[in-house]
Design a protein around this motif. Sequence first.
Motif, PDB file in Angstrom:
ATOM      1  N   PHE A 121      -6.326  -0.692 -37.720  1.00 10.29           N
ATOM      2  CA  PHE A 121      -7.666  -1.506 -36.000  1.00 10.29           C
ATOM      3  C   PHE A 121      -8.105  -2.709 -37.040  1.00 10.29           C
ATOM      4  O   PHE A 121      -8.427  -2.614 -38.759  1.00 10.29           O
ATOM      5  CB  PHE A 121      -8.743  -0.409 -36.064  1.00 10.29           C
ATOM      6  CG  PHE A 121      -7.806   0.840 -35.352  1.00 10.29           C
ATOM      7  CD1 PHE A 121      -7.595   0.774 -34.062  1.00 10.29           C
ATOM      8  CD2 PHE A 121      -7.708   2.430 -35.877  1.00 10.29           C
ATOM      9  CE1 PHE A 121      -6.940   1.466 -32.909  1.00 10.29           C
ATOM     10  CE2 PHE A 121      -7.120   3.206 -35.265  1.00 10.29           C
ATOM     11  CZ  PHE A 121      -6.826   2.903 -33.957  1.00 10.29           C
ATOM     12  N   LEU A 122      -8.050  -3.429 -36.772  1.00  8.48           N
ATOM     13  CA  LEU A 122      -8.800  -4.871 -36.793  1.00  8.48           C
ATOM     14  C   LEU A 122      -9.667  -5.754 -36.406  1.00  8.48           C
ATOM     15  O   LEU A 122      -9.938  -6.174 -34.928  1.00  8.48           O
ATOM     16  CB  LEU A 122      -8.226  -6.330 -37.126  1.00  8.48           C
ATOM     17  CG  LEU A 122      -8.341  -7.364 -38.082  1.00  8.48           C
ATOM     18  CD1 LEU A 122      -8.725  -7.229 -39.078  1.00  8.48           C
ATOM     19  CD2 LEU A 122      -7.097  -8.559 -37.870  1.00  8.48           C
ATOM     20  N   SER A 123     -11.455  -5.822 -36.555  1.00  7.28           N
ATOM     21  CA  SER A 123     -12.462  -5.718 -35.849  1.00  7.28           C
ATOM     22  C   SER A 123     -12.722  -7.600 -36.204  1.00  7.28           C
ATOM     23  O   SER A 123     -12.208  -8.203 -37.655  1.00  7.28           O
ATOM     24  CB  SER A 123     -13.463  -5.066 -35.872  1.00  7.28           C
ATOM     25  OG  SER A 123     -14.112  -5.559 -37.969  1.00  7.28           O
ATOM     26  N   GLN A 124     -12.959  -7.839 -34.849  1.00  9.37           N
ATOM     27  CA  GLN A 124     -14.028  -9.595 -35.785  1.00  9.37           C
ATOM     28  C   GLN A 124     -14.751  -9.424 -37.119  1.00  9.37           C
ATOM     29  O   GLN A 124     -13.974 -10.353 -37.849  1.00  9.37           O
ATOM     30  CB  GLN A 124     -15.016 -10.636 -34.479  1.00  9.37           C
ATOM     31  CG  GLN A 124     -13.675 -10.308 -33.549  1.00  9.37           C
ATOM     32  CD  GLN A 124     -15.048 -11.416 -32.235  1.00  9.37           C
ATOM     33  OE1 GLN A 124     -15.663 -11.598 -32.636  1.00  9.37           O
ATOM     34  NE2 GLN A 124     -14.437 -11.103 -31.137  1.00  9.37           N
ATOM     35  N   ALA A 125     -15.713  -8.493 -36.699  1.00  8.70           N
ATOM     36  CA  ALA A 125     -16.229  -8.616 -38.527  1.00  8.70           C
ATOM     37  C   ALA A 125     -15.551  -7.957 -39.715  1.00  8.70           C
ATOM     38  O   ALA A 125     -15.528  -8.939 -40.981  1.00  8.70           O
ATOM     39  CB  ALA A 125     -17.417  -7.788 -38.682  1.00  8.70           C
ATOM     40  N   SER A 126     -14.564  -7.162 -39.182  1.00  2.00           N
ATOM     41  CA  SER A 126     -13.894  -7.180 -40.485  1.00  2.00           C
ATOM     42  C   SER A 126     -12.702  -8.590 -40.581  1.00  2.00           C
ATOM     43  O   SER A 126     -12.460  -8.972 -42.267  1.00  2.00           O
ATOM     44  CB  SER A 126     -12.947  -6.100 -40.205  1.00  2.00           C
ATOM     45  OG  SER A 126     -11.779  -6.417 -39.522  1.00  2.00           O
ATOM     46  N   ALA A 127     -12.259  -9.071 -40.003  1.00  2.40           N
ATOM     47  CA  ALA A 127     -11.322  -9.792 -39.898  1.00  2.40           C
ATOM     48  C   ALA A 127     -12.493 -11.410 -40.896  1.00  2.40           C
ATOM     49  O   ALA A 127     -11.885 -11.551 -41.934  1.00  2.40           O
ATOM     50  CB  ALA A 127     -11.108 -10.572 -39.015  1.00  2.40           C
ATOM     51  N   CYS A 128     -13.623 -11.436 -40.451  1.00  5.31           N
ATOM     52  CA  CYS A 128     -14.911 -12.177 -41.409  1.00  5.31           C
ATOM     53  C   CYS A 128     -14.817 -12.210 -42.906  1.00  5.31           C
ATOM     54  O   CYS A 128     -14.592 -12.633 -43.275  1.00  5.31           O
ATOM     55  CB  CYS A 128     -16.069 -12.368 -40.723  1.00  5.31           C
ATOM     56  SG  CYS A 128     -16.176 -13.358 -38.789  1.00  5.31           S
ATOM     57  N   ARG A 147     -12.244 -14.693 -34.694  1.00  5.17           N
ATOM     58  CA  ARG A 147     -12.314 -14.762 -32.881  1.00  5.17           C
ATOM     59  C   ARG A 147     -10.637 -15.489 -32.490  1.00  5.17           C
ATOM     60  O   ARG A 147     -10.169 -14.527 -31.207  1.00  5.17           O
ATOM     61  CB  ARG A 147     -13.463 -15.258 -31.880  1.00  5.17           C
ATOM     62  CG  ARG A 147     -12.884 -14.784 -30.653  1.00  5.17           C
ATOM     63  CD  ARG A 147     -14.517 -14.399 -30.019  1.00  5.17           C
ATOM     64  NE  ARG A 147     -14.218 -14.905 -28.469  1.00  5.17           N
ATOM     65  CZ  ARG A 147     -13.756 -13.229 -27.537  1.00  5.17           C
ATOM     66  NH1 ARG A 147     -13.758 -12.690 -28.251  1.00  5.17           N
ATOM     67  NH2 ARG A 147     -13.491 -13.441 -26.546  1.00  5.17           N
ATOM     68  N   ARG A 148     -11.210 -16.266 -32.084  1.00  2.00           N
ATOM     69  CA  ARG A 148      -9.583 -17.428 -32.081  1.00  2.00           C
ATOM     70  C   ARG A 148      -8.297 -16.841 -32.621  1.00  2.00           C
ATOM     71  O   ARG A 148      -7.634 -16.736 -31.846  1.00  2.00           O
ATOM     72  CB  ARG A 148     -10.268 -18.873 -32.325  1.00  2.00           C
ATOM     73  CG  ARG A 148      -8.965 -19.753 -31.696  1.00  2.00           C
ATOM     74  CD  ARG A 148      -9.467 -20.839 -32.652  1.00  2.00           C
ATOM     75  NE  ARG A 148      -7.983 -22.021 -31.564  1.00  2.00           N
ATOM     76  CZ  ARG A 148      -8.037 -22.706 -31.188  1.00  2.00           C
ATOM     77  NH1 ARG A 148      -9.442 -23.556 -31.334  1.00  2.00           N
ATOM     78  NH2 ARG A 148      -6.636 -23.126 -31.151  1.00  2.00           N
ATOM     79  N   ALA A 149      -8.491 -16.432 -33.590  1.00  2.00           N
ATOM     80  CA  ALA A 149      -6.900 -16.356 -34.670  1.00  2.00           C
ATOM     81  C   ALA A 149      -6.822 -14.489 -33.856  1.00  2.00           C
ATOM     82  O   ALA A 149      -5.731 -14.584 -33.817  1.00  2.00           O
ATOM     83  CB  ALA A 149      -7.837 -16.031 -36.394  1.00  2.00           C
ATOM     84  N   LEU A 150      -7.922 -14.104 -33.504  1.00  7.21           N
ATOM     85  CA  LEU A 150      -7.385 -12.398 -32.864  1.00  7.21           C
ATOM     86  C   LEU A 150      -6.586 -12.393 -31.253  1.00  7.21           C
ATOM     87  O   LEU A 150      -5.543 -11.815 -31.404  1.00  7.21           O
ATOM     88  CB  LEU A 150      -8.517 -11.402 -32.810  1.00  7.21           C
ATOM     89  CG  LEU A 150      -8.807 -11.088 -34.534  1.00  7.21           C
ATOM     90  CD1 LEU A 150     -10.202 -10.412 -34.602  1.00  7.21           C
ATOM     91  CD2 LEU A 150      -8.103 -10.630 -35.297  1.00  7.21           C
ATOM     92  N   VAL A 151      -7.422 -13.665 -30.658  1.00  6.50           N
ATOM     93  CA  VAL A 151      -7.051 -13.525 -29.563  1.00  6.50           C
ATOM     94  C   VAL A 151      -5.854 -14.281 -29.368  1.00  6.50           C
ATOM     95  O   VAL A 151      -4.727 -13.954 -29.213  1.00  6.50           O
ATOM     96  CB  VAL A 151      -8.067 -14.561 -29.143  1.00  6.50           C
ATOM     97  CG1 VAL A 151      -7.343 -15.283 -27.297  1.00  6.50           C
ATOM     98  CG2 VAL A 151      -9.496 -14.294 -28.241  1.00  6.50           C
ATOM     99  N   GLU A 152      -5.034 -15.114 -30.577  1.00  6.94           N
ATOM    100  CA  GLU A 152      -3.732 -15.697 -30.391  1.00  6.94           C
ATOM    101  C   GLU A 152      -2.553 -14.577 -30.857  1.00  6.94           C
ATOM    102  O   GLU A 152      -1.947 -14.693 -30.213  1.00  6.94           O
ATOM    103  CB  GLU A 152      -4.168 -16.955 -31.281  1.00  6.94           C
ATOM    104  CG  GLU A 152      -4.801 -18.805 -30.998  1.00  6.94           C
ATOM    105  CD  GLU A 152      -3.948 -19.522 -31.567  1.00  6.94           C
ATOM    106  OE1 GLU A 152      -3.610 -19.713 -32.037  1.00  6.94           O
ATOM    107  OE2 GLU A 152      -5.749 -20.986 -31.697  1.00  6.94           O
ATOM    108  N   LEU A 153      -3.269 -14.035 -31.990  1.00  5.67           N
ATOM    109  CA  LEU A 153      -2.154 -12.965 -32.045  1.00  5.67           C
ATOM    110  C   LEU A 153      -2.335 -11.621 -30.999  1.00  5.67           C
ATOM    111  O   LEU A 153      -1.235 -11.604 -30.345  1.00  5.67           O
ATOM    112  CB  LEU A 153      -2.662 -12.099 -33.705  1.00  5.67           C
ATOM    113  CG  LEU A 153      -2.552 -13.266 -34.541  1.00  5.67           C
ATOM    114  CD1 LEU A 153      -3.178 -12.376 -35.894  1.00  5.67           C
ATOM    115  CD2 LEU A 153      -1.047 -13.555 -35.058  1.00  5.67           C
ATOM    116  N   THR A 154      -3.606 -11.652 -30.123  1.00  2.00           N
ATOM    117  CA  THR A 154      -3.056 -10.962 -29.245  1.00  2.00           C
ATOM    118  C   THR A 154      -1.981 -11.477 -28.352  1.00  2.00           C
ATOM    119  O   THR A 154      -1.506 -10.217 -27.565  1.00  2.00           O
ATOM    120  CB  THR A 154      -4.746 -10.071 -28.765  1.00  2.00           C
ATOM    121  OG1 THR A 154      -5.250  -9.882 -29.763  1.00  2.00           O
ATOM    122  CG2 THR A 154      -4.376  -9.274 -27.442  1.00  2.00           C
TER     123      THR A 154
END
Length: 53
Positions: free
Chosen positions: A3-10, A21-28
């Motif tokens: 599981f990857l949240s925005q906070a953990s990615a930061c 957020r942008r990276a996670l949206v693109e990967l999703t």
Amino acid sequence: MIFLSQASACEEFVTTRAVARRALVELTGSGLLEVVPGKGRVVRGLPGGDAPH
């Protein structure tokens, strides 16, 4: 499952929330991540068909 949240990615990639957020949206959007309500995002699959362990 991973599981990857925005906070953990930061924290993991030392970046801003907007960039994460942008990276996670693109990967999703590309189908590599799936949103799991209440959990975050989970890796759906990797290029080449290898599943995460």
